[in-house]
Design an enzyme around this catalytic site. Sequence first.
Site, mmCIF file in Angstrom:
data_model
loop_
_atom_site.group_PDB
_atom_site.id
_atom_site.type_symbol
_atom_site.label_atom_id
_atom_site.label_comp_id
_atom_site.label_asym_id
_atom_site.label_seq_id
_atom_site.Cartn_x
_atom_site.Cartn_y
_atom_site.Cartn_z
ATOM 1 N N CYS A 42 0.808 -1.224 0.000
ATOM 2 C CA CYS A 42 0.000 0.000 0.000
ATOM 3 C C CYS A 42 0.835 1.266 0.000
ATOM 4 O O CYS A 42 0.304 2.351 -0.210
ATOM 5 C CB CYS A 42 -0.952 0.018 1.200
ATOM 6 S SG CYS A 42 -0.121 0.229 2.793
ATOM 7 N N CYS A 66 3.082 -3.550 6.026
ATOM 8 C CA CYS A 66 2.514 -2.935 7.226
ATOM 9 C C CYS A 66 1.497 -3.881 7.857
ATOM 10 O O CYS A 66 1.050 -4.853 7.238
ATOM 11 C CB CYS A 66 1.856 -1.597 6.889
ATOM 12 S SG CYS A 66 0.435 -1.723 5.800
ATOM 13 N N CYS A 84 8.464 -14.574 -0.613
ATOM 14 C CA CYS A 84 8.988 -15.931 -0.461
ATOM 15 C C CYS A 84 7.894 -16.998 -0.457
ATOM 16 O O CYS A 84 8.193 -18.184 -0.362
ATOM 17 C CB CYS A 84 9.827 -16.044 0.812
ATOM 18 S SG CYS A 84 8.860 -15.811 2.332
ATOM 19 N N LYS A 368 -18.986 43.982 0.694
ATOM 20 C CA LYS A 368 -20.297 43.853 1.322
ATOM 21 C C LYS A 368 -20.245 42.947 2.553
ATOM 22 O O LYS A 368 -21.107 43.034 3.425
ATOM 23 C CB LYS A 368 -21.306 43.297 0.319
ATOM 24 C CG LYS A 368 -21.659 44.284 -0.786
ATOM 25 C CD LYS A 368 -22.810 43.753 -1.628
ATOM 26 C CE LYS A 368 -23.217 44.784 -2.671
ATOM 27 N NZ LYS A 368 -24.361 44.320 -3.496
ATOM 28 N N GLU A 369 -19.271 42.062 2.588
ATOM 29 C CA GLU A 369 -19.062 41.183 3.743
ATOM 30 C C GLU A 369 -17.670 41.482 4.290
ATOM 31 O O GLU A 369 -16.698 40.825 3.917
ATOM 32 C CB GLU A 369 -19.187 39.715 3.336
ATOM 33 C CG GLU A 369 -20.547 39.381 2.754
ATOM 34 C CD GLU A 369 -20.589 38.009 2.092
ATOM 35 O OE1 GLU A 369 -21.648 37.379 2.135
ATOM 36 O OE2 GLU A 369 -19.562 37.576 1.545
ATOM 37 N N ASP A 398 -15.400 32.845 -2.725
ATOM 38 C CA ASP A 398 -15.931 32.688 -4.076
ATOM 39 C C ASP A 398 -15.692 33.920 -4.934
ATOM 40 O O ASP A 398 -16.021 33.904 -6.123
ATOM 41 C CB ASP A 398 -17.430 32.376 -4.016
ATOM 42 C CG ASP A 398 -17.842 31.334 -5.036
ATOM 43 O OD1 ASP A 398 -17.005 30.471 -5.358
ATOM 44 O OD2 ASP A 398 -18.990 31.386 -5.518
ATOM 45 N N LYS A 539 -23.307 29.604 -8.015
ATOM 46 C CA LYS A 539 -23.289 30.526 -6.878
ATOM 47 C C LYS A 539 -22.916 29.826 -5.560
ATOM 48 O O LYS A 539 -21.966 29.066 -5.506
ATOM 49 C CB LYS A 539 -24.639 31.230 -6.790
ATOM 50 C CG LYS A 539 -24.966 32.031 -8.048
ATOM 51 C CD LYS A 539 -26.337 32.661 -8.023
ATOM 52 C CE LYS A 539 -26.602 33.409 -9.320
ATOM 53 N NZ LYS A 539 -27.955 33.969 -9.392
ATOM 54 N N ASP A 790 -30.894 26.105 0.285
ATOM 55 C CA ASP A 790 -31.037 25.471 1.591
ATOM 56 C C ASP A 790 -32.349 24.697 1.692
ATOM 57 O O ASP A 790 -32.360 23.540 2.142
ATOM 58 C CB ASP A 790 -30.941 26.526 2.698
ATOM 59 C CG ASP A 790 -31.743 27.779 2.377
ATOM 60 O OD1 ASP A 790 -32.490 27.765 1.373
ATOM 61 O OD2 ASP A 790 -31.626 28.769 3.111
#
EC number: 2.4.1.12
Length: 1090
Positions: A42, A66, A84, A368-369, A398, A539, A790
Site C-alpha cells: 500500500c 505494514c 517468499c 459587502k461582507e 468565491d 453561486k 437550503d
Amino acid sequence: MEAAAGLVAGSYNRNELVVIRREGECGPKPLQTLVGQTCQICGDDVGLNVDGELFVACNECAFPICRTCYEYERREGNQVCPQCKTRFKRLKGSARVAGDEEEDDIDDLENEFNFAGRDKRDIQYLSEAMLQGQMAYGRAGDADMPQAVQTTTQLPLLTNGQMVDDIPPEQHALVPSFMANGGRSHPLPFSDPSVPVQPRSMDPSKDLAAYGYGSVAWKERMENWKQRQEKLQVMKNENGGKDWDNDGDGPDLPLMDGARQPLSRKLPIPSSQINPYRMIIIIRLVVLGFFLHYRVTNPVNDAYPLWLISVICEIWFAISWILDQFPKWLPIDRETYLDRLSLRYEKEGQPSQLSSVDIFVSTVDPLKEPPLVTANTVLSILAVDYPVDKVSCYVSDDGAAMLTFEALSETSEFARKWVPFCKKFNIEPRAPEWYFAQKIDYLKDKVLTSFIKERRAMKREYEEFKVRINALVAKAQKVPEEGWTMQDGTPWPGNNVRDHPGMIQVFLGQSGGHDTEGNELPRLVYVSREKRPGFNHHKKAGAMNALVRVSAVLTNAPYLLNLDCDHYINNSKALREAMCFMMDPLLGKKVCYVQFPQRFDGIDKHDRYANRNIVFFDINMKGLDGIQGPIYVGTGCAFRRQALYGYDAPKTKKPPTRTCNCWPKWCCCGCCCSGKRKKKTTKPKSDKKKRGFRREDAGLPVLALESIEESIGAVESEKSAVTSEQKLEKKFGQSPVFVASTLLEDGGSLKSASPASLLKEAIHVISCGYEDKTDWGKEVGWIYGSVTEDILTGFKMHCHGWQSIYCIPSRPAFKGSAPINLSDRLHQVLRWALGSVEIFLSRHCPLWYGYGGGLKWLERLSYINATVYPWTSIPLLAYCTLPAVCLLTGKFITPELSNVASLWFLSLFICIFATSILEMRWSGVGIDDWWRNEQFWVIGGVSAHLFAVFQGLLKVLAGIDTNFTVTSKAGDDEEFSELYMFKWTTLLIPPTTLLLINIIGVVAGISNAINNGYESWGPLFGRLFFAFWVIVHLYPFLKGLLGRQNRTPTIIIVWSILLASIFSLLWVRIDPFLAKSDGPILEDCGLDCN
C-alpha cells in the site's frame, strides 16, 4: 498538508499546479512528490508492533509489509508472503484465522479471537484498495498487490484452547450469521444481522466447555448480562413503561450505565397548553368552513366584482392558513446532556473519541461582507470548546479576493494569541469584536489578577489587529492597473474574478499550527474554486459543494457545520450540542442534520422589520421538530456527511411477528402470513439481492462497498448486479481519492495517500468542470436550481427518509447580523421568495415530488407552504386594495349582515385571536414579536413577494435571469445608523401606493358620510375598519419612508402621487357621490295639474 506549504494554485484541465511560497521565498515552484513509504503493497509506513519494535510480517524474508496489509492478507488474501510465498504466522495482537497452528510461545488471548473490532479497519482497507488501483501519483509501486482477494467462509471456533477439527462445520454451535444458506453476501466484518442464524446441533460426546459453555468466562458473562437486564428493567419501570429514548422506532437499548444513558431527550409541550391550542384549531377550521359557505352563497349584486375578488382572496387565505397551521400540530422541545457526552466519548486518560467536524465559512464580496466580520467568525471557530485535532475550518472565497486572503493570513496570526486566552479563562462569546463590546462587568466572577492584565493586553492586541485589517480594506479600495501582486512578486492568481485557477492555502495545519503556548490549533484552510468563462458555477451552492469535496480529500470529517461569514459561534459548546444528537446511538444514525435557530446582534429594540423572525424560529420550527424535523435555513446547521452524498436513511428494523403455537399451522399460515409470503415469493430474484445489500445502520451503503470489492476481485460472479465502481465515479466524479473517502462512514483521511497527491486531488475536485456529467447538485451535495438552495437541499434529504433535529441551547449557539435597513431587508426577502418560486416551478415542487419516499405528509405540507407563500402576494395585494375601492365607490364586499352572519364573523375573529394567544403561550413568543411578524407579512407580501413571483415567471418562462444580490453585513459606527438610511428600490412603490390610496379612501369616505347625513355612518364603519387594518399593518413601512429626518426621496413621492392620481381620476369618473339614474326623478306633489 502542512501550513508552510504555501498557496497552491492550479487548474486540473490545464495540467497546471504551482506553489507560491510565503515569507518572500522566490518564485513559483513545481510541486514535489513526497516519498518515504516502505510498505510494498500500500505504500504506507510499516510501523511498529505491539511491543514497540519494528513490525516484521514474514520471519523468513522480512519482506516490508505494514500491519494493515498483513491482517488483510491473512484474513481475506492468500495468507502467504508475496516474496517468499511462506505462509504468514499469527503474530501477537492479531486474531486467529483458519489454518493457524497452535503456538505455545504466544500468549495473546485478548486478541486471539477478536473478530468484532475489524469493521472500521476493513472499510479503511477497502477504500485504500480501490485507491491503490486507480491513483498512481504519490504512492509506492503496486507490483506486489495481490490480484484477487480470496474470501473464505471458515471461522475459527471458540473452544477451551483446542481446535475441534473432528466435528463437521455444520454441527458447530458457534456459526456466524452470514454463513446461512451456504453462501456469503458480505465479507467477514460485515455480517448481515437480518439473516437468521440457523440452529446447529452439538456433538453429545463432547463436553460443553469445548464449545465455550460452562467455562468460568462464560459464567461471568452470564452474570454481567443478568445484572444489566435487571438495571434496564428498573429504568423502564421508573419511566412508566414508556420509551425512555422518546423515539418509538429506535433500535435495541444499549447498556444503561452512567456513560450509556441517552444524550438527549424530547420535552413535549405540557398538555394544559397544547390541548386547548389543538381544540381551538379544530373549532377555527369548522367556523372557517361555515364562514366561507356564507360568503359564497350570499353574493353582493350591486358590487359583484368586488364580492367575487374578495371571496377568491379569502379562500386562498384559508388554504394558506391550513398549510401553515397543521405542521405546528406536534410542537416539542429538546434537552441535551453534555456531561453524558463527555462520559461516553472523553474518558480520562484516553484520547477523545468525539467525531471530527469540518466547518465551512462562505464569503463572496469583501466589500459587502467585511473581512473583519469574517475574521471574527473564524476566530470563534478556532477557539471552540472541542478537541483541536477534531476541528478543521474551511473558508470559501468565491470572489477570489486577495483582500480576503490577506485578512485570513492576519487572522491566523492573531489566533495564536486569541485562542489560548479564550480557553484559559473560558470566556463567552469567543468572537473578539462581540466579546469586548459586551456592556457587562467583566470583573464579575473573575478574581484572578492575571485575567485583568491579560484581558487588557488582549484588547490592545485586538485593536492593533483591527487597524491592520482596516488598512488592508483601505488599500483594496483602489485596484492597481496591473492587478494585485503577492509578497514574493507573483501576480495574484485571482486578479480576474471570472477566470482564475483554483487556490488552496493551509494557514494552520499539521506544522506551524501552534499557539503562543505551544498548543496545537485547529486547521484553517483557504479555498477558492476555479472559475472559467462558459461554466455555470451555481453561486453559493456550487461553492459549498466544492468545500465538501476539498474537505473530504484533506480531512474527511464525518460531520460538517456550515456558517455564513457573519454568523459567529456564540456558544463555544455548540459543536457538543450537535454531537449529542449526531453521536447518540439511539437516534444519531437517522439524523441528517441538526439545525440551530438564527439569533442576531445589532437589531433595533423594537425590531421594526421583524429581522429576528421569532415566530418562524420559535413556533414553526418547533412544530416541524415534532414531525420529521425542521427545514434547513442555510446557516448554523451541522450535517452528517453521508446524508449529503444522496444516500437513503437507514431503515428501521421491525420486530418479527409473533404467533401463538396453540393455533393450527394452517390457520396461522392462511390467516396471518399468506399475504406476506405470497408477496415475498413474487419478488424478483434481483430485488432480493438488492435488499440483502442494503445497509441498515448508517448512511454508508453496502452497495458501494460491494462495488469496491468487485473492483479488486473479491466478489463472486453471481454478484454482478452490484453497483460498479464506474457508477460511483459517475455519481461523485473522476477522483479516486474522493470516491474512496465516501466509503468511510466514520470519516478519516486516506493514510496511504501522500500530501503531494492530496494537494493534487484537492485542486482537481475544485476545478470548474469536475461536476460535469455527475450527480452533484442533482442528488449529491447542495442541490442546484434555486437561489434558496437550503430549502431544496433539506427537502431532498427528508425525501430520502432522513430526520432532522432542532436544537435550541439555553445560550444561543450562533449569532449573526441582519439588514436593519428597509431596502436591504426587502431585497433579502425578495431573494428568499424568488427561490421558493423557482422551486415551485421546478420538478422538485413538493406538490408532486418525492412521493413513495420517506417524507411524512405533515412535513410535506410545510414544504408546500414554504414554496407557495410568495403566490399569496397576488390575492393580498388585491385584498389590500379593496378597502380604498369600497370607500371611494360606496360599495362593500358583503351584503347587510343578518344575526347568523354576524355570529360567523364574530366567531371567526375570536378564533383567530385565540389561536394566536395560545400559540404565544406554549412557545413563549411575546406579543410585540408576534405583531411585528404580522405587519411585515403584509409589507413583504405586497412588495418583495409580488416582485419575486414576476421575476420567477420571467426566469422560468422567458429565461430572463436576475442577479443575486449579497446582503450587506456591516453598518456605520453609529448604532442603528442603517435603520434610518434610505435606498431607492422599485420594491417600495406598491406598498407606498397602497398607503396613499387607502388614506385617500378614508378621507373620501368620511367626506361622503358628512355630505349624506348620519344614515351613511353605519355602513361606513365596516369600510373604515377594513382600511385601517391595511394602514396599521403598513405603519412600519411608513416610518421607514419618513426616515430620521422625516424626509422621503423625491422619486418615491413622484411615483406614488402619479399612481394615486390615476386612481383618483378613475374614482372621479365613477362619481360615487351621485346616484345613478337614466332621467330626472319626478315626485308626486299631490296637485291635480289637469
